[in-house]
Design a protein around this motif. Structure first.
Motif: not given
Length: 274
Positions: A13-17, A21
């Motif tokens: 989920l944090s990777q999509m923050h 990015l």
């Protein structure tokens, strides 16, 4: 392993923050600029050197016989650039690790700590010197094993397995240090690295499987055409950066959860992995 899976979900989920990015841009541009210069200056001399060594040691005849035996005759025309590229690959991994450690891990630590562990005390048991020293020592071991196992590329499935385990060990040792550097004391870090080494290694191995993707792209590109090598190198760098950022998030979530649980248990509270 529930805590490992939980940390994986949080990291995903944090990777999509948006911040995460954008975080990939600086290490990617730094790595790309460095390798653009290095490849422009050194790739052809390196291939010339490999060519001379092959000619001086009857390498073409030997490699041709070995490749034909294993049904890999299509590799024969690109054996020299292939070896040159495989020699450069560990150095690309090292630069990605260094730039992520310098440019991304501090932001990852702040992001995870501030959002999910705001009350966790920072004991600063690590330092940037310790991080560089850990990276250097582990990479020396990594590169020695890498070169020793290069002949396994004649058997791609076995080479892929070795690469995954190498990545797993390297990321476990290097990224876990950075994940705990600000929050854990030296004793706490040593305790976690010892007592939770198998879950940490499992995270590293899964990350290693993802980290083998750029290597496959590199290998495949060398077979297709050396002409596309600069584009494949850029794509590999970008993939390494993204994989390392996700790996950093995964280790950070898991390590801080373990640290919080360890301190809760020490203080007499029920240990929990949040």
């Amino acid at each position: 392993m529930r805590a490992v899976i939980h940390a994986y979900g949080r990291a995903l989920l944090s990777q999509m923050h948006g911040r995460m990015l954008l975080l990939s841009v600086v290490p990617f541009l730094l790595s790309l600029a460095l390798w653009a210069v290095l490849l422009w200056m050194g790739l052809q001399p390196l291939m010339d050197r490999v060519q001379m060594l092959f000619q001086a040691n009857d390498g073409f005849r030997i490699s041709s016989g070995v490749l034909t035996t294993f049904g890999l005759g299509l590799f024969k025309p690109v054996i020299v650039p292939l070896i040159a590229m495989l020699l450069l690959l560990p150095l690309m991994i090292l630069t990605a690790l260094i730039f992520i450690g310098i440019g991304a891990m501090p932001a990852i630590v702040r992001h995870v700590g501030a959002r999910h562990y705001p009350l966790l005390e920072k004991k600063f048991g690590g330092s940037w010197r310790g991080s560089l020293g850990t990276t250097y020592r582990c990479f020396l071991i990594f590169i020695v094993v890498w070169f020793v196992t290069l002949p396994l590329y004649l058997l791609p499935p076995l080479a892929l397995l070795v690469q995954v385990f190498l990545w797993g060990w390297l990321t476990y040792r290097v990224v876990a240090y950075d994940a705990l550097a600000n929050y854990a004391s030296e004793n706490e870090r040593d305790q976690i690295m010892c007592n939770y080494r198998w879950p940490l290694l499992a995270i590293g191995i899964v990350s290693g499987a993802a980290g083998s993707i750029p290597g496959i792209l590199w290998l495949g590109g060398s077979v297709i055409s050396v002409v596309f090598f600069p584009f494949l190198a850029a794509a590999s760098i970008w993939l390494y950066v993204l994989i390392f950022i996700f790996t950093g998030l995964w280790f950070e979530y898991y390590c801080l959860a373990v640290l919080a649980s360890l301190r809760a248990a020490t203080n007499g509270a029920p240990p929990t992995l949040t």
